[in-house]
Structures are given as structure tokens and as C-alpha cells.
Design a protein around this motif. Structure first.
Motif, PDB file in Angstrom:
ATOM      1  N   VAL B  52       0.849  -1.199   0.000  1.00  0.00           N
ATOM      2  CA  VAL B  52       0.000   0.000   0.000  1.00  0.00           C
ATOM      3  C   VAL B  52       0.876   1.237   0.000  1.00  0.00           C
ATOM      4  O   VAL B  52       1.824   1.328   0.793  1.00  0.00           O
ATOM      5  CB  VAL B  52      -0.887   0.062   1.256  1.00  0.00           C
ATOM      6  N   LEU B  53       0.582   2.167  -0.895  1.00  0.00           N
ATOM      7  CA  LEU B  53       1.224   3.479  -0.889  1.00  0.00           C
ATOM      8  C   LEU B  53       0.119   4.515  -1.035  1.00  0.00           C
ATOM      9  O   LEU B  53      -0.616   4.502  -2.031  1.00  0.00           O
ATOM     10  CB  LEU B  53       2.231   3.582  -2.044  1.00  0.00           C
ATOM     11  N   VAL B  54      -0.015   5.367  -0.039  1.00  0.00           N
ATOM     12  CA  VAL B  54      -1.009   6.439  -0.065  1.00  0.00           C
ATOM     13  C   VAL B  54      -0.244   7.754  -0.038  1.00  0.00           C
ATOM     14  O   VAL B  54       0.532   7.994   0.890  1.00  0.00           O
ATOM     15  CB  VAL B  54      -1.947   6.337   1.159  1.00  0.00           C
ATOM     16  N   HIS B  55      -0.414   8.588  -1.052  1.00  0.00           N
ATOM     17  CA  HIS B  55       0.325   9.858  -1.063  1.00  0.00           C
ATOM     18  C   HIS B  55      -0.082  10.759   0.091  1.00  0.00           C
ATOM     19  O   HIS B  55       0.758  11.309   0.783  1.00  0.00           O
ATOM     20  CB  HIS B  55       0.109  10.592  -2.390  1.00  0.00           C
ATOM     21  N   TYR B  56      -1.407  10.932   0.283  1.00  0.00           N
ATOM     22  CA  TYR B  56      -1.870  11.885   1.289  1.00  0.00           C
ATOM     23  C   TYR B  56      -2.616  11.099   2.370  1.00  0.00           C
ATOM     24  O   TYR B  56      -2.012  10.251   3.003  1.00  0.00           O
ATOM     25  CB  TYR B  56      -2.666  12.994   0.610  1.00  0.00           C
ATOM     26  N   ASP B  57      -3.898  11.380   2.571  1.00  0.00           N
ATOM     27  CA  ASP B  57      -4.691  10.605   3.530  1.00  0.00           C
ATOM     28  C   ASP B  57      -5.623   9.662   2.776  1.00  0.00           C
ATOM     29  O   ASP B  57      -6.031   9.950   1.650  1.00  0.00           O
ATOM     30  CB  ASP B  57      -5.598  11.532   4.361  1.00  0.00           C
ATOM     31  N   ILE B  58      -5.999   8.583   3.422  1.00  0.00           N
ATOM     32  CA  ILE B  58      -7.088   7.756   2.906  1.00  0.00           C
ATOM     33  C   ILE B  58      -8.375   8.558   3.089  1.00  0.00           C
ATOM     34  O   ILE B  58      -8.725   8.901   4.218  1.00  0.00           O
ATOM     35  CB  ILE B  58      -7.193   6.433   3.689  1.00  0.00           C
ATOM     36  N   PRO B  59      -9.072   8.907   1.983  1.00  0.00           N
ATOM     37  CA  PRO B  59     -10.280   9.729   2.139  1.00  0.00           C
ATOM     38  C   PRO B  59     -11.400   8.963   2.850  1.00  0.00           C
ATOM     39  O   PRO B  59     -11.472   7.740   2.767  1.00  0.00           O
ATOM     40  CB  PRO B  59     -10.697  10.045   0.698  1.00  0.00           C
ATOM     41  N   ALA B  60     -12.267   9.717   3.531  1.00  0.00           N
ATOM     42  CA  ALA B  60     -13.476   9.132   4.125  1.00  0.00           C
ATOM     43  C   ALA B  60     -14.514   9.046   3.016  1.00  0.00           C
ATOM     44  O   ALA B  60     -15.257   9.997   2.783  1.00  0.00           O
ATOM     45  CB  ALA B  60     -13.975  10.002   5.272  1.00  0.00           C
ATOM     46  N   ALA B  61     -14.555   7.939   2.300  1.00  0.00           N
ATOM     47  CA  ALA B  61     -15.390   7.824   1.106  1.00  0.00           C
ATOM     48  C   ALA B  61     -16.500   6.821   1.332  1.00  0.00           C
ATOM     49  O   ALA B  61     -16.245   5.691   1.741  1.00  0.00           O
ATOM     50  CB  ALA B  61     -14.526   7.379  -0.071  1.00  0.00           C
ATOM     51  N   GLU B  62     -17.713   7.228   1.084  1.00  0.00           N
ATOM     52  CA  GLU B  62     -18.874   6.345   1.236  1.00  0.00           C
ATOM     53  C   GLU B  62     -19.349   5.906  -0.142  1.00  0.00           C
ATOM     54  O   GLU B  62     -19.611   6.743  -1.013  1.00  0.00           O
ATOM     55  CB  GLU B  62     -20.011   7.083   1.950  1.00  0.00           C
ATOM     56  N   ALA B  63     -19.500   4.615  -0.325  1.00  0.00           N
ATOM     57  CA  ALA B  63     -19.910   4.090  -1.632  1.00  0.00           C
ATOM     58  C   ALA B  63     -21.262   4.660  -2.068  1.00  0.00           C
ATOM     59  O   ALA B  63     -21.471   4.956  -3.250  1.00  0.00           O
ATOM     60  CB  ALA B  63     -19.978   2.565  -1.578  1.00  0.00           C
ATOM     61  N   ALA B  64     -22.171   4.843  -1.117  1.00  0.00           N
ATOM     62  CA  ALA B  64     -23.528   5.284  -1.474  1.00  0.00           C
ATOM     63  C   ALA B  64     -23.529   6.696  -2.068  1.00  0.00           C
ATOM     64  O   ALA B  64     -24.387   7.030  -2.891  1.00  0.00           O
ATOM     65  CB  ALA B  64     -24.434   5.238  -0.249  1.00  0.00           C
ATOM     66  N   ASP B  65     -22.582   7.525  -1.655  1.00  0.00           N
ATOM     67  CA  ASP B  65     -22.547   8.919  -2.120  1.00  0.00           C
ATOM     68  C   ASP B  65     -21.656   9.113  -3.339  1.00  0.00           C
ATOM     69  O   ASP B  65     -21.556  10.220  -3.862  1.00  0.00           O
ATOM     70  CB  ASP B  65     -21.949   9.829  -1.020  1.00  0.00           C
ATOM     71  N   TRP B  66     -20.926   8.076  -3.739  1.00  0.00           N
ATOM     72  CA  TRP B  66     -19.856   8.285  -4.711  1.00  0.00           C
ATOM     73  C   TRP B  66     -20.390   8.582  -6.106  1.00  0.00           C
ATOM     74  O   TRP B  66     -21.351   7.974  -6.554  1.00  0.00           O
ATOM     75  CB  TRP B  66     -18.947   7.049  -4.750  1.00  0.00           C
ATOM     76  N   ARG B  67     -19.758   9.522  -6.773  1.00  0.00           N
ATOM     77  CA  ARG B  67     -20.083   9.829  -8.169  1.00  0.00           C
ATOM     78  C   ARG B  67     -18.781   9.905  -8.949  1.00  0.00           C
ATOM     79  O   ARG B  67     -17.790  10.445  -8.448  1.00  0.00           O
ATOM     80  CB  ARG B  67     -20.803  11.174  -8.293  1.00  0.00           C
ATOM     81  N   ILE B  68     -18.806   9.375 -10.175  1.00  0.00           N
ATOM     82  CA  ILE B  68     -17.654   9.496 -11.061  1.00  0.00           C
ATOM     83  C   ILE B  68     -18.081  10.289 -12.273  1.00  0.00           C
ATOM     84  O   ILE B  68     -18.994   9.873 -13.007  1.00  0.00           O
ATOM     85  CB  ILE B  68     -17.140   8.114 -11.502  1.00  0.00           C
ATOM     86  N   GLY B  69     -17.448  11.418 -12.475  1.00  0.00           N
ATOM     87  CA  GLY B  69     -17.749  12.228 -13.638  1.00  0.00           C
ATOM     88  C   GLY B  69     -16.872  11.835 -14.812  1.00  0.00           C
ATOM     89  O   GLY B  69     -15.699  11.504 -14.628  1.00  0.00           O
ATOM     90  N   VAL B  70     -17.452  11.832 -16.019  1.00  0.00           N
ATOM     91  CA  VAL B  70     -16.666  11.687 -17.248  1.00  0.00           C
ATOM     92  C   VAL B  70     -16.991  12.919 -18.076  1.00  0.00           C
ATOM     93  O   VAL B  70     -18.154  13.113 -18.482  1.00  0.00           O
ATOM     94  CB  VAL B  70     -17.016  10.398 -18.025  1.00  0.00           C
ATOM     95  N   GLY B  71     -15.994  13.794 -18.282  1.00  0.00           N
ATOM     96  CA  GLY B  71     -16.282  15.063 -18.940  1.00  0.00           C
ATOM     97  C   GLY B  71     -15.119  15.559 -19.779  1.00  0.00           C
ATOM     98  O   GLY B  71     -14.266  14.790 -20.202  1.00  0.00           O
ATOM     99  N   GLY B  72     -15.113  16.870 -20.009  1.00  0.00           N
ATOM    100  CA  GLY B  72     -14.106  17.452 -20.899  1.00  0.00           C
ATOM    101  C   GLY B  72     -14.531  17.238 -22.336  1.00  0.00           C
ATOM    102  O   GLY B  72     -15.706  17.448 -22.685  1.00  0.00           O
ATOM    103  N   LEU B  73     -13.606  16.796 -23.153  1.00  0.00           N
ATOM    104  CA  LEU B  73     -13.885  16.632 -24.588  1.00  0.00           C
ATOM    105  C   LEU B  73     -14.690  15.363 -24.879  1.00  0.00           C
ATOM    106  O   LEU B  73     -14.216  14.438 -25.529  1.00  0.00           O
ATOM    107  CB  LEU B  73     -12.572  16.617 -25.372  1.00  0.00           C
ATOM    108  N   VAL B  74     -15.923  15.380 -24.415  1.00  0.00           N
ATOM    109  CA  VAL B  74     -16.850  14.284 -24.714  1.00  0.00           C
ATOM    110  C   VAL B  74     -18.172  14.901 -25.148  1.00  0.00           C
ATOM    111  O   VAL B  74     -18.508  16.014 -24.742  1.00  0.00           O
ATOM    112  CB  VAL B  74     -17.077  13.354 -23.495  1.00  0.00           C
ATOM    113  N   ARG B  75     -18.924  14.155 -25.955  1.00  0.00           N
ATOM    114  CA  ARG B  75     -20.213  14.690 -26.394  1.00  0.00           C
ATOM    115  C   ARG B  75     -21.293  14.418 -25.362  1.00  0.00           C
ATOM    116  O   ARG B  75     -22.276  15.147 -25.269  1.00  0.00           O
ATOM    117  CB  ARG B  75     -20.607  14.061 -27.731  1.00  0.00           C
ATOM    118  N   THR B  76     -21.131  13.360 -24.553  1.00  0.00           N
ATOM    119  CA  THR B  76     -22.148  12.985 -23.567  1.00  0.00           C
ATOM    120  C   THR B  76     -21.500  12.843 -22.194  1.00  0.00           C
ATOM    121  O   THR B  76     -21.088  11.753 -21.806  1.00  0.00           O
ATOM    122  CB  THR B  76     -22.796  11.631 -23.960  1.00  0.00           C
TER     123      THR B  76
END
Lengths: 373, 373
Positions: B52-76
Motif C-alpha cells: 500500500v502506498l497512499v500519497h496523502y490521507d485515505i479519504p473518508a469515502a462512502e460508496a452510497a454517495d460516490w459519483r464518477i464524472g466523465v467530462g471534458g472533450l466528450v459529447r455525452t
């Protein structure tokens, strides 16, 4: 001792003034690991974040082949499979476990061994058979004074070839406070290899050296055990030639989740001005934690943190929280726990030659950036 | 930069002659951890033993709230929940992952950073959606040249405040060799916090810096990404002022399970005379491993180990074995992998200023005791 072995299995030593961490200490630090302090956010430490200290190698242990012997001064010697163990009524306990050497690498001078800073801790739910159940079944004879526990990990330490082996006084072994467990599950699943798969001892309230992993034998004896891990290692001593006092229960400690975000290399914390929550957990192996204090000026002034209602029984850490208004500049946050027996954490280091039971307060340097940056 | 911040977020440096491991390097070593080498016995690295190598902190991340954006040069543009991700056809890949800094602490002079010896590796089965599936759905525009991946871990590094961010050339991002995954499971379960819970990137064959954890955004760009982790860190350089070459795929490496048993402190291996099996695993991110050699005389003579049939696909390590007849005295065991592209491991260190991609051969000092001891 063989000449080649003598050259690689040296006596214990203390680092010289200004001596950096050695390659040998680094090799231990790369194998063993602490709990990243942000993981204080979890009530139960997730797999892989609980601290791990392995003296020798993790044995290649198969649950199907495992046998635990109970012998020595007993009328009915036992030889138990994992299925046998599971057939007894089980107990699940939430236990905060800490390495006796936690804090060692912060000492001056530094005892040369596993170089822990402050993070050798973790909390898990352990399920197993009470040791006293097995000892009752084995019918301990009246002359017995100790139970000696043997793990399957094998190595050399300070010139002594050994299986890892520790004892408990009979009163502790057959007692119910703490309830000592022969544990086969951690957080509801099989023990991971590094935590003693398939069976380990769990002695709530005691430092990690008592929690014998890969447990394969329990022998009742009529004399106190004088093996390496009991009478050479894990003693509080000021000099190498005194017998010292045995290391047993966990001294009180509070840890804080470092606030803000870190610098990668220095690990110094960075945050922005304003009110920020501070929180963490605190524990003691002697008595419940009844007070946690926090200082934001490196220990000159203190205020009491709020203690949450204890949960998970008397052997688990207790959550605390408070708040702090950060102002631009450098600060040092400090936290200190006190237990119901009046034990508290020292502000100056309580040195001993093995670097054991060191519960010097945690200090967290923080940089608060100017407004608007 | 703020004066207080400048004092704790220093430029990269190289340790001076004889300079021991610093407290800062130790703090990283206590948080991050390698794979104890006896865990090479496991085809799939059990939870908590994978590096395991973590640069900063392990974020407090909840699966239920998680969103992944795909953007920039995309049409959709997309904005995906974990449930959305799970609705796509999934792929499971067995991948050997290694930190680009593995071997750093063995270098002379030593680049000051996470001080790995040789154990920053692990193998897991990762399950997720092929990145190209998501990019096809988002309809990447024709001017795009790179995909930039943002993780939720936040910190300061060499004076630069940042979220952890890395890019891949578009050809790699939409390619199928390697099949890049947006992964939500490790060995069949949810990702542990330290491995990117709930979602991470997996780029088979590449060093760990490409495997962005706590993945929250994918942005397509029309210019190459010049962020810190791409153009400052993770470059092969001889001096601080050259642009250097990017760190990408994993160089070949073989590791051996250290035979016998260890001395606690020096970690030197001890065994008894006679025939002993030697085994380990080998991998390369460039091409399949086709040869593993072993030396029992510190590299003066070599013999070929037997390579087991590859299993688990082209991105997983390959098991090898051989035998050695130990004779009393001190020995140094060495092992070396070669891949189908003809890449092999150097016997002398290939130094670079960041300590990246260092695949100097592993050396295992061994003491064989005299007969009958």
C-alpha cells in the motif's frame, strides 16, 4: 553459538546520538505496519489497516491441519482441531490492541528494534472460546502456576533460536476479567495470515506480545516460564544487566485524527483558518478512559474534549471530540488520556531500554495558511 | 508560497553519504507497507499483505454517495453512481501491481521519499468496467489526446497543493491491451479503504502511480496533462533540472521467498545444511517472463529455475522454483528475471534521482549452521 550466526544475531542496543534509522530497522518497518491515523475514524479497524507485528515469518498454516495441544499439568490432555474449537460456546469481544513497542522510535536515545512512532494500534472483534473453558475441560492440576503458549512462528532473536512463546499467570489464564480467548475469527471472518491464522490468543487489555499468534500449544507448568520473550525481551529495564519488570497491560493513550491534509514528505498537517473539528479515540488496558484533554499550544494550556458514550465493551477504545479555531501560523496539537485509575500520559518521555509501554503524548505539528489562500 | 508551508513542504532531495533513514522517511514507512516476502507463497495476496502506498490521507469515502464524472472533450458527459458502474458488463483481471519507487531505499545515494526495499508488490483480482466502455458511451471528441484521472486524496507535495491526479494517453485509455479498468472490487469484495474504496483505476502492467485510487473524475483533454504527478514526480531523471522521461510500465523483477527462518533484527536468513527448495514469483509489465535464474554465490554463477505454467492471464506474476544444497557458512542468494522482450534485471543499480523503476536483483544473505546444531 555459531560464528556466522553470532555475526547476524546481535545483542540489543541503543542508537548513538544522531544515528538515523538503520537498514535493519527499515526492513522491519517495511514488513510490519501501523494504522494510518486517519483510520481512527473507523470504530472497527478495516482489514489491512490494523497494526501488524510479526517477530519472525508468517507461518504457512492450513486451518484443516491445525491442532492445538493442551498439556503439561493437566489431568486430561487435549488435542483440538479447529472444528473442535468451534464446537464450544463462543464469545466475541471488541478489543483495542497495541504493540508494547509503540512510540519506541520517538525515544532519545532510541532502542534499536521495530521503529514504531505512535500508530501501532487497531481495534477488532475477536471471536473464540474462552481459555478458561478449555482449561476446565483439561482439568488443571493443583501445582500449576502458569500457562505457556507456543506459536508456530520460528526464528532467531539475540542469538536464541525459538518458537515464539509467552506465558500467563494461572490466575489470568483461568480468570474472566479479562476474558482470555482462543480466537479463530476477526471481525466475523477467518483470521488473516498476519493476524495468526487459523488460531491465536487474545488477552484483552494486555500489549500485543501476550496475544500469541498461530497458537499450537498450551502447556501448564509448575514453575514460572523463563523463555526469551518472557525474561529477556518485554521487560521494563534501565540497563541491560537488571532483571526488570514484566510488560503486561496497556498504558493509557489518546490519539487524534490529524486534521486538515498532509504534506506528502514531512507529514506535517496543513489547514485553513476557522473552526475545525478535532476527534480521535483513547484507551487504557488498566481501567476505562475517563478524560481526554487537548492542547493547541504544544501543552501550555489544555481543555477537556467531550467523551462519547463507551461502546463495544470495556476493552475497546473510546471516541472523543472537540473543536478548535485555527489561526494562521504554526501550531502543535497535543492530546492526553487519563483512565479511571488515575493513570495519565506523560508530557516527557518515560525512557526504558526496550522502548516498551511508552505512552508519551502525541504531538501534531500543524500549519494554518493565511486567510484567502 | 506561505512561509510556514514552505518550511514543511521542501523540494525533493537525495540523502547525503552515510545519512540514515530520516524521521520523515520512517513516518512514511510506518503508514505504507510492503508485502512480507513469505507472502509470495500466495497466488493472490491476502487482504492486508498487498503493498500500500497512499500519497496523502485515505479519504473518508462512502460508496452510497460516490459519483464518477466523465467530462471534458466528450459529447455525452456522464455522472455515474456505483450502481451505474455495476450495471455495465464487468471484467475481472488478475494483476501484479508494484510501486514505481520499489527498491528506492537500496540506492546509493538514496532519494529521500517512501523508503521501499524490495517488497512493494502484490497481486489481486480486480473487477470493474473497462474504461473504453465508459469512454465509448461518453463519445470522446476527435481532438482529445489524453484522459486525466482525479482521485479524492488531497495534500501538498513539494509545495504544490493538489488532488492526486494522473493522465493516460488516449490510445492507452481506449485500448484493450492492457484492458484498463474502472474497478470496484478486489478479490471479489468491495475495495478496502486503502486500496481506493469505492472505485479506482487499474492499468495492468503499469506501475502503481497510474492506478488512481478514490477515482472521482475522468476528463478528456486536447493537450497533454502537465500536473505535478505527471511532469514533476514520476520522471526518470539524473538531475533535478531536466524534464526526464515518464515512468510507465513495470520493469521485470523476480523475488524469492527467503528460505529458512529469520533473525528478528537483522532479518538475515538461517537454515541447516542440506537440500532446500527455493521458490518465488516473477513479473514484467512489458512482456511475459520467460526466464528466471538463481545464484547461490552472490551472482558469480547462475542456473535456470523451473518456470511453472503461467496462470491468471498475462498481467499476473509467474511462479518459479528450484532447489539448492546448503552447506555450512555464509551465502548470498540472488534471483533474476528476464521477459520475452529481452529485458532483464541489472546486477548493478540503475540510479535515477526519483528512485523509480529500480529493478536491481534481490540479494538474500543466508547463514547455514554447521551440521548437527
Amino acid at each position: 553459538m555459531d560464528r556466522d550466526l553470532a555475526a547476524v544475531s546481535l545483542p540489543g542496543r541503543v542508537a548513538g546520538p544522531g544515528e538515523g534509522i538503520s537498514p535493519e530497522e527499515l526492513a522491519l518497518a517495511a514488513r510490519n505496519h501501523g494504522m494510518p491515523l486517519e483510520a481512527l475514524r473507523y470504530r472497527l479497524t478495516p482489514p489491512g489497516l490494523h497494526y501488524v507485528l510479526v517477530h519472525y515469518d508468517i507461518p504457512a498454516a492450513e486451518a484443516a491441519d491445525w491442532r492445538i495441544g493442551v498439556g503439561g499439568l493437566v489431568r486430561t490432555p487435549l488435542r483440538l482441531t479447529l472444528a473442535d474449537l468451534r464446537s464450544y460456546p463462543s464469545v466475541t469481544l471488541r478489543v483495542t490492541m497495541e504493540c508494547a513497542g509503540n512510540g519506541r522510535a520517538r525515544l532519545t536515545p532510541r532502542p534499536v528494534s521495530q521503529p514504531w512512532l505512535v500508530e501501532a494500534v487497531g481495534t477488532a472483534e475477536w471471536t473464540g472460546v474462552p481459555l478458561r473453558t478449555l482449561l476446565r475441560e483439561a482439568r488443571v492440576e493443583s501445582g500449576a502456576v502458569e500457562a505457556v503458549f507456543t506459536g508456530a512462528d520460528h526464528g532467531v532473536e539475540r542469538g536464541v533460536e525459538q518458537d515464539y512463546r509467552r506465558s500467563l499467570p494461572l490466575g489470568v489464564a483461568v480468570g474472566d476479567d479479562p476474558e482470555v480467548l482462543v480466537a479463530y475469527a476477526m471481525n466475523g471472518g477467518p483470521l488473516p495470515p498476519q493476524h495468526g491464522h487459523p488460531v491465536r490468543l487474545v488477552v484483552p487489555g494486555w500489549y500485543g506480545m501476550a496475544q500469541v499468534k498461530w497458537l499450537c500449544d498450551i502447556t501448564l507448568t509448575d514453575t514460572p516460564f523463563t523463555g526469551f520473550q518472557q525474561s529477556v525481551a518485554y521487560r521494563y529495564r534501565q540497563s541491560a544487566d537488571e532483571p526488570g519488570e514484566p510488560v503486561t497491560r496497556i498504558a493509557p493513550r489518546a490519539l487524534m485524527i490529524p486534521p486538515g491534509f498532509p504534506d506528502f514528505m514531512s507529514r506535517t498537517r496543513v489547514l485553513r483558518p476557522g473552526r475545525t473539528g478535532l476527534e480521535g479515540r483513547a484507551w487504557s488496558g488498566h481501567a476505562p478512559v475517563v478524560r481526554v484533554e487537548v492542547s493547541s499550544d504544544d501543552g501550555r494550556t489544555w481543555h477537556d474534549a467531550a467523551l462519547d458514550v463507551p461502546e463495544g465493551g470495556g476493552w475497546a477504545w473510546r471516541h472523543w471530540h472537540t473543536a478548535w479555531t485555527a489561526t494562521p501560523g504554526s501550531h502543535v496539537l497535543v492530546t492526553r488520556a487519563t483512565d479511571a485509575d488515575g493513570r495519565t500520559q506523560p508530557l516527557d518521555q518515560p525512557w526504558n531500554r526496550g522502548g516498551f509501554g511508552n505512552n508519551l503524548v502525541q504531538r501534531i505539528p500543524v500549519v494554518c495558511l493565511p486567510d484567502g489562500t
